[in-house]
Write an enzyme that holds these catalytic residues in place. Structure first.
Site, PDB file in Angstrom:
ATOM      1  N   ARG A 281       0.850  -1.187   0.000  1.00 63.88           N
ATOM      2  CA  ARG A 281       0.000   0.000   0.000  1.00 63.88           C
ATOM      3  C   ARG A 281       0.887   1.238   0.000  1.00 63.88           C
ATOM      4  O   ARG A 281       2.065   1.180   0.394  1.00 63.88           O
ATOM      5  CB  ARG A 281      -0.896   0.019   1.229  1.00 63.88           C
ATOM      6  CG  ARG A 281      -1.815  -1.190   1.398  1.00 63.88           C
ATOM      7  CD  ARG A 281      -2.581  -1.085   2.709  1.00 63.88           C
ATOM      8  NE  ARG A 281      -3.538  -2.176   2.907  1.00 63.88           N
ATOM      9  CZ  ARG A 281      -3.282  -3.283   3.581  1.00 63.88           C
ATOM     10  NH1 ARG A 281      -2.075  -3.460   4.131  1.00 63.88           N
ATOM     11  NH2 ARG A 281      -4.207  -4.222   3.731  1.00 63.88           N
TER      12      ARG A 281
ATOM     13  N   HIS B 187      -3.188   2.763  -5.990  1.00 60.74           N
ATOM     14  CA  HIS B 187      -3.702   1.559  -5.327  1.00 60.74           C
ATOM     15  C   HIS B 187      -4.019   0.454  -6.333  1.00 60.74           C
ATOM     16  O   HIS B 187      -4.022  -0.736  -5.972  1.00 60.74           O
ATOM     17  CB  HIS B 187      -4.954   1.889  -4.517  1.00 60.74           C
ATOM     18  CG  HIS B 187      -5.329   0.816  -3.539  1.00 60.74           C
ATOM     19  ND1 HIS B 187      -4.571   0.519  -2.414  1.00 60.74           N
ATOM     20  CD2 HIS B 187      -6.361  -0.071  -3.522  1.00 60.74           C
ATOM     21  CE1 HIS B 187      -5.133  -0.471  -1.745  1.00 60.74           C
ATOM     22  NE2 HIS B 187      -6.217  -0.857  -2.394  1.00 60.74           N
TER      23      HIS B 187
ATOM     24  N   TYR C 170     -10.224 -11.247  -5.692  1.00 66.78           N
ATOM     25  CA  TYR C 170      -9.298 -11.475  -6.804  1.00 66.78           C
ATOM     26  C   TYR C 170      -9.496 -12.833  -7.463  1.00 66.78           C
ATOM     27  O   TYR C 170      -9.025 -13.058  -8.577  1.00 66.78           O
ATOM     28  CB  TYR C 170      -7.851 -11.332  -6.314  1.00 66.78           C
ATOM     29  CG  TYR C 170      -7.560  -9.966  -5.761  1.00 66.78           C
ATOM     30  CD1 TYR C 170      -7.456  -8.860  -6.608  1.00 66.78           C
ATOM     31  CD2 TYR C 170      -7.421  -9.760  -4.405  1.00 66.78           C
ATOM     32  CE1 TYR C 170      -7.211  -7.598  -6.102  1.00 66.78           C
ATOM     33  CE2 TYR C 170      -7.173  -8.497  -3.892  1.00 66.78           C
ATOM     34  CZ  TYR C 170      -7.071  -7.421  -4.743  1.00 66.78           C
ATOM     35  OH  TYR C 170      -6.833  -6.165  -4.238  1.00 66.78           O
TER      36      TYR C 170
ATOM     37  N   ARG D 232      -1.477  -2.325  -6.650  1.00 61.07           N
ATOM     38  CA  ARG D 232      -1.623  -3.429  -5.694  1.00 61.07           C
ATOM     39  C   ARG D 232      -2.613  -4.457  -6.224  1.00 61.07           C
ATOM     40  O   ARG D 232      -2.394  -5.666  -6.101  1.00 61.07           O
ATOM     41  CB  ARG D 232      -2.086  -2.849  -4.363  1.00 61.07           C
ATOM     42  CG  ARG D 232      -2.340  -3.844  -3.246  1.00 61.07           C
ATOM     43  CD  ARG D 232      -2.588  -3.068  -1.954  1.00 61.07           C
ATOM     44  NE  ARG D 232      -3.356  -3.807  -0.974  1.00 61.07           N
ATOM     45  CZ  ARG D 232      -2.835  -4.602  -0.044  1.00 61.07           C
ATOM     46  NH1 ARG D 232      -1.520  -4.788  -0.012  1.00 61.07           N
ATOM     47  NH2 ARG D 232      -3.607  -5.212   0.839  1.00 61.07           N
TER      48      ARG D 232
ATOM     49  N   LYS E 202      -1.760  -2.401   7.945  1.00 55.68           N
ATOM     50  CA  LYS E 202      -2.955  -1.948   8.650  1.00 55.68           C
ATOM     51  C   LYS E 202      -3.087  -2.679   9.981  1.00 55.68           C
ATOM     52  O   LYS E 202      -2.727  -3.849  10.095  1.00 55.68           O
ATOM     53  CB  LYS E 202      -4.208  -2.198   7.795  1.00 55.68           C
ATOM     54  CG  LYS E 202      -4.429  -1.163   6.706  1.00 55.68           C
ATOM     55  CD  LYS E 202      -5.786  -1.360   6.059  1.00 55.68           C
ATOM     56  CE  LYS E 202      -6.103  -0.258   5.069  1.00 55.68           C
ATOM     57  NZ  LYS E 202      -7.443  -0.428   4.460  1.00 55.68           N
TER      58      LYS E 202
ATOM     59  N   HIS F  74      -4.086  -8.890   4.433  1.00 56.48           N
ATOM     60  CA  HIS F  74      -5.513  -8.749   4.704  1.00 56.48           C
ATOM     61  C   HIS F  74      -5.873  -9.435   6.015  1.00 56.48           C
ATOM     62  O   HIS F  74      -5.468 -10.573   6.261  1.00 56.48           O
ATOM     63  CB  HIS F  74      -6.342  -9.387   3.583  1.00 56.48           C
ATOM     64  CG  HIS F  74      -6.372  -8.570   2.332  1.00 56.48           C
ATOM     65  ND1 HIS F  74      -6.672  -9.105   1.095  1.00 56.48           N
ATOM     66  CD2 HIS F  74      -6.143  -7.245   2.120  1.00 56.48           C
ATOM     67  CE1 HIS F  74      -6.627  -8.144   0.176  1.00 56.48           C
ATOM     68  NE2 HIS F  74      -6.310  -7.015   0.776  1.00 56.48           N
TER      69      HIS F  74
END
Length: 289
Positions: free
Chosen positions: A130, A228, A263, A231, A153, A254
């Site tokens: 990211r 983004h 995806y 990614r 994150k 994630h």
């Protein structure tokens, strides 16, 4: 939010949401704010064009704001707590670049700090980082074994083993890196002023390169591309190369595998094979050509 280690961008977004909401309640005491006030604010945001994702973030901002007031013993109830979030689209196909388009993207990179800019684009497009993760990278995060340790994150670390070509680019960028003028940290990407490269500047490097790509490939002119989306391109390549969903979840950082599953709809071989199995059974009449 700072105490919980949330990023500056999240902190600023939540702060902006809370301030905009408070501006709509006519300087009422927070204890007198009701659930209806919050619902009215969210409805107005939707009328002004805010989508489900944006509306849900604003709701999260307000929940956090009132929760903080409760923790500081300023009030007892949270008027945003029981308001339902909007249902968001599921399995929406992400926007991405094909492999030949990524190759042209790298050819379009320009600028005085060429090695640095190539490294930035490669980390997003071929390691799935990211923008904020590129921004937070420090020199010591690039290890001797060729891996990078990424703070993602939720303040969670993950390890990404980099392929040899990407390692070489990072070493070249490190060799050309400017010295840091202040602070104890050693950011990997440094501006011309000797400071950590900002998130906005990293986005600009990617966006300027994408603009040049669109000029070279007019067919991409109407495609909504951004930093983004690089990614997304990385995740797409991994799925097409046969990477299993759990491994991809780890690489992308994630928290939920449900986020990674979007995806699988890009190049799902099993779905294609299932449909091809019945192709010979479709009754086409002789009148059709």
């Amino acid at each position: 939010m700072k105490n919980k280690g949330m990023t500056k961008s999240t902190h600023q977004a939540y702060l902006n949401d809370a301030c905009r909401f408070l501006a709509t309640v006519n300087e009422a005491e927070t204890r007198r704010i009701t659930r209806l006030d919050v619902m009215r604010f969210l409805s107005e945001c939707r009328e002004k064009g805010a989508g489900d994702e944006t509306r849900n973030r604003k709701l999260s901002s307000l929940r956090s704001f009132f929760k903080a007031l409760i923790e500081m013993e300023h009030q007892d109830g949270n008027p945003a707590a029981m308001i339902a979030k909007s249902k968001q689209e599921k399995n929406r196909i992400p926007v991405y670049l094909e492999e030949n388009e990524l190759e042209r993207l790298l050819q379009a990179i320009q600028g005085k700090y060429y090695a640095r800019n190539v490294a930035i684009v490669l980390l997003m497009a071929f390691a799935g980082l990211r923008v904020g993760e590129v921004h937070r990278m420090n020199v010591q995060d690039f290890r001797q074994d060729g891996s990078v340790h990424i703070l993602g994150k939720g303040r969670k670390w993950r390890v990404i083993p980099l392929p040899d070509p990407l390692q070489r680019v990072l070493r070249e960028a490190l060799a050309e890196r400017r010295d840091v003028r202040q602070g104890k940290e050693q950011p990997f990407f440094v501006s011309q002023f000797g400071r950590r490269l900002s998130i906005r500047m990293i986005q600009t490097v990617a966006d300027d390169t994408i603009k040049l790509l669109k000029e070279a490939m007019p067919a991409l002119a109407d495609k909504k591309l951004s930093s983004h989306k690089l990614r997304h391109s990385f995740a797409t390549m991994q799925i097409r190369s046969g990477t299993d969903i759990r491994t991809l979840q780890e690489l992308l950082g994630h928290a939920s595998i449900g986020t990674t599953q979007i995806y699988t709809h890009i190049d799902n071989r099993q779905l294609k094979e299932a449909m091809n199995n019945i192709s010979a059974k479709i009754p086409i009449t002789r009148r059709l050509k």
